[in-house]
Design a protein around this motif. Structure first.
Motif, PDB file in Angstrom:
ATOM      1  N   SER A 149      29.962 -22.430  59.193  1.00  0.00           N
ATOM      2  CA  SER A 149      28.948 -21.754  58.385  1.00  0.00           C
ATOM      3  C   SER A 149      27.650 -22.545  58.465  1.00  0.00           C
ATOM      4  O   SER A 149      27.656 -23.760  58.229  1.00  0.00           O
ATOM      5  CB  SER A 149      29.414 -21.666  56.927  1.00  0.00           C
ATOM      6  OG  SER A 149      28.389 -21.188  56.090  1.00  0.00           O
ATOM      7  N   PRO A 150      26.527 -21.894  58.782  1.00  0.00           N
ATOM      8  CA  PRO A 150      25.263 -22.629  58.903  1.00  0.00           C
ATOM      9  C   PRO A 150      24.905 -23.462  57.670  1.00  0.00           C
ATOM     10  O   PRO A 150      24.470 -24.614  57.824  1.00  0.00           O
ATOM     11  CB  PRO A 150      24.234 -21.515  59.161  1.00  0.00           C
ATOM     12  CG  PRO A 150      25.019 -20.444  59.834  1.00  0.00           C
ATOM     13  CD  PRO A 150      26.368 -20.476  59.177  1.00  0.00           C
ATOM     14  N   ALA A 171      27.833 -12.766  70.412  1.00  0.00           N
ATOM     15  CA  ALA A 171      28.105 -12.193  69.093  1.00  0.00           C
ATOM     16  C   ALA A 171      28.547 -10.739  69.233  1.00  0.00           C
ATOM     17  O   ALA A 171      27.958  -9.964  69.994  1.00  0.00           O
ATOM     18  CB  ALA A 171      26.849 -12.264  68.222  1.00  0.00           C
ATOM     19  N   GLY A 172      29.601 -10.377  68.509  1.00  0.00           N
ATOM     20  CA  GLY A 172      30.065  -8.994  68.504  1.00  0.00           C
ATOM     21  C   GLY A 172      30.927  -8.605  69.672  1.00  0.00           C
ATOM     22  O   GLY A 172      31.277  -7.428  69.824  1.00  0.00           O
ATOM     23  N   GLY A 224      24.648  -6.162  58.549  1.00  0.00           N
ATOM     24  CA  GLY A 224      25.621  -7.191  58.893  1.00  0.00           C
ATOM     25  C   GLY A 224      25.012  -8.576  59.026  1.00  0.00           C
ATOM     26  O   GLY A 224      23.787  -8.759  58.966  1.00  0.00           O
ATOM     27  N   THR A 225      25.877  -9.552  59.212  1.00  0.00           N
ATOM     28  CA  THR A 225      25.434 -10.939  59.277  1.00  0.00           C
ATOM     29  C   THR A 225      24.602 -11.230  60.520  1.00  0.00           C
ATOM     30  O   THR A 225      23.672 -12.037  60.473  1.00  0.00           O
ATOM     31  CB  THR A 225      26.650 -11.886  59.246  1.00  0.00           C
ATOM     32  OG1 THR A 225      27.545 -11.539  60.315  1.00  0.00           O
ATOM     33  CG2 THR A 225      27.411 -11.760  57.935  1.00  0.00           C
ATOM     34  N   LEU A 226      24.929 -10.585  61.629  1.00  0.00           N
ATOM     35  CA  LEU A 226      24.144 -10.818  62.847  1.00  0.00           C
ATOM     36  C   LEU A 226      22.724 -10.318  62.656  1.00  0.00           C
ATOM     37  O   LEU A 226      21.761 -10.950  63.110  1.00  0.00           O
ATOM     38  CB  LEU A 226      24.798 -10.134  64.048  1.00  0.00           C
ATOM     39  CG  LEU A 226      24.060 -10.293  65.381  1.00  0.00           C
ATOM     40  CD1 LEU A 226      23.886 -11.760  65.742  1.00  0.00           C
ATOM     41  CD2 LEU A 226      24.786  -9.556  66.494  1.00  0.00           C
ATOM     42  N   GLN A 227      22.567  -9.181  61.974  1.00  0.00           N
ATOM     43  CA  GLN A 227      21.232  -8.650  61.701  1.00  0.00           C
ATOM     44  C   GLN A 227      20.420  -9.654  60.885  1.00  0.00           C
ATOM     45  O   GLN A 227      19.239  -9.902  61.174  1.00  0.00           O
ATOM     46  CB  GLN A 227      21.359  -7.308  60.958  1.00  0.00           C
ATOM     47  CG  GLN A 227      20.034  -6.630  60.652  1.00  0.00           C
ATOM     48  CD  GLN A 227      19.483  -6.976  59.275  1.00  0.00           C
ATOM     49  OE1 GLN A 227      20.162  -7.646  58.492  1.00  0.00           O
ATOM     50  NE2 GLN A 227      18.260  -6.550  58.992  1.00  0.00           N
ATOM     51  N   ALA A 228      21.038 -10.255  59.872  1.00  0.00           N
ATOM     52  CA  ALA A 228      20.336 -11.235  59.056  1.00  0.00           C
ATOM     53  C   ALA A 228      19.953 -12.462  59.875  1.00  0.00           C
ATOM     54  O   ALA A 228      18.848 -13.015  59.738  1.00  0.00           O
ATOM     55  CB  ALA A 228      21.206 -11.637  57.873  1.00  0.00           C
ATOM     56  N   GLU A 229      20.857 -12.885  60.746  1.00  0.00           N
ATOM     57  CA  GLU A 229      20.579 -14.046  61.590  1.00  0.00           C
ATOM     58  C   GLU A 229      19.417 -13.761  62.547  1.00  0.00           C
ATOM     59  O   GLU A 229      18.504 -14.583  62.710  1.00  0.00           O
ATOM     60  CB  GLU A 229      21.834 -14.405  62.382  1.00  0.00           C
ATOM     61  CG  GLU A 229      21.649 -15.587  63.323  1.00  0.00           C
ATOM     62  CD  GLU A 229      22.801 -15.729  64.307  1.00  0.00           C
ATOM     63  OE1 GLU A 229      22.582 -16.344  65.363  1.00  0.00           O
ATOM     64  OE2 GLU A 229      23.906 -15.233  64.017  1.00  0.00           O
TER      65      GLU A 229
END
Length: 413
Positions: free
Chosen positions: A59-60, A33-34, A245-250
């Motif tokens: 999308s999950p 990721a990233g 960001g989305t990775l942080q939420a994941e």
């Protein structure tokens, strides 16, 4: 922004150009990721001048909905007439039957539709976050991708894991982390990285470990004092803002699924930049954790612990593990680490005590001054005024000293 990646860009451009010449193909872009997979897909779209670009992203929430991603990709041509489009539309409608015969029918219909579209102009299909594709879409796209060699069409799919399209036989483009020189150049080119004092820049580079997203987000998380170089030498994230960001939420969701003891152990590891297994495990009992609590985090792919060192699987796991905790939990972790460091490591003990302080602590402030003097690093004084809450007069005296030292060594604050 690209930094390095010359070979990877050339491979993407070759695929896109092949579609224009009638000899298409497909490839899977793999990387954590990233690392820059989406940027490379964007580059492919830019290079596909005159081609029909069809895009989708897994999308999950839709990973269990058959053909959800395929329907998203084909939306720009959903109103196209002709038997191929009509047949495909009928097959992927939510109410369509999902028997084995329809699996093969969808595969053939997708390939037929791409063949028809490519008769008018080249087609470039771009799939992001392929690790979250629904199984039906992944199957149909993989089938088509293996048969594009004689078509004016190309497909590029970006995935984090090894299993997505893993048995498809498609070519792979693997994105590595940036080397130190590339990472430094990338950081200088970002808005958050511009103007960082050398100590702050070096800490961001070390913490991000060559991941472009981490470089950008970690630089943006720094406080003004940290940007000037006043950073806790043993805990990069002490005083920084949470990353977004989305990775942080994941990552938050993945951490939340771990047992309490494992989360407590991860917080200790995140709060101690030395990555010393002995120091972290020595503090574990104080926060209700044991060495056995490493196992769930290792099974979740978040870190790996050896007898001597702890390594996070991704540079942003440390940031999320630290900031997901409450302030009181973070202070407790720092107190435990201070005790674990003990008299054998007085500088680490002092800095962890400072991070654990709530309000002004004269004894801790004095210890910080001594630690800075002993280390020969005048920047070590930096944390004192924003952790131990010095008085305005004391802060003024401190900043005057910092400015004097900066002028002496030619550093512009």
């Amino acid at each position: 922004m690209f930094q390095g990646r010359a070979a990877e860009r050339a491979e993407v451009e070759r695929l896109v150009a092949g579609a224009g010449a009638g000899t298409g193909g497909a490839a899977v872009i793999r990387g954590e990721a990233g690392i820059g997979k989406t940027v490379l897909l964007d580059h492919a779209a830019d290079a596909a001048d005159g081609a029909l670009v069809l895009r989708c992203a897994g999308s999950p929430p839709e990973a269990e909905q058959p053909f959800a991603s395929l329907e998203l990709m084909l939306r720009p041509v959903r109103d196209l007439g002709g038997p191929e489009a009509e047949r495909l539309r009928a097959l992927i409608e939510p109410q369509a039957a999902a028997g084995r015969e329809d699996v093969f029918a969808v595969r053939r219909a997708v390939l037929a539709l791409l063949h028809r579209l490519a008769a008018d102009r080249p087609v470039v299909c771009l799939v992001d976050d392929a690790q979250w594709l629904d199984a039906a879409s992944a199957d149909a796209l993989a089938y088509a991708a293996r048969r594009l060699g004689a078509e004016p069409a190309a497909l590029l799919a970006a995935a984090r894991d090894e299993s997505t399209f893993g048995s498809s036989g498609l070519a792979e483009i693997r994105l590595r982390r940036l080397c130190p020189e590339e990472a430094a150049a990338f950081l200088r080119g970002t808005a958050a990285g511009a103007g960082l004092a050398p100590p702050a820049r070096d800490r961001v580079l070390a913490e991000a470990e060559g991941n472009p997203l981490a470089l950008r987000l970690l630089a943006a998380s720094l406080s003004p004092a940290q940007r000037a170089g006043c950073i806790n030498p043993f805990t990069f994230h002490d005083g920084a803002s949470p990353v977004g960001g989305t990775l942080q939420a994941e990552l938050c969701a993945r951490l939340g699924a771990l047992p309490p003891g494992t989360r407590a152990l991860l917080l200790l590891a995140a709060a101690d930049d030395t990555r010393d297994t002995a120091r972290v495990t020595g503090a574990a009992a104080s926060v209700g954790a044991t060495v056995a609590d490493f196992a769930p985090a290792e099974r979740a792919g978040l870190l790996a612990a050896t007898r001597t060192t702890i390594a996070f699987a991704h540079p942003l796991v440390r940031a999320v593990a630290y900031h997901r905790a409450t302030p009181s939990e973070r202070r407790a972790a720092h107190r435990a680490l201070a005790d674990s460091a003990g008299a054998a490591h007085p500088e680490a003990r002092t800095w962890h005590l400072a991070a654990a302080s709530l309000g002004y602590q004269a004894d801790v402030a004095a210890e910080l001054e001594r630690a800075g003097a002993c280390s020969g690093d005048r920047r070590a004084y930096g944390l004192t005024f924003y952790v131990t809450k010095w008085s305005p007069a004391k802060i003024g005296d401190f900043m005057a000293g910092v400015e004097a030292v900066a002028e002496e060594i030619g550093l512009k604050l």
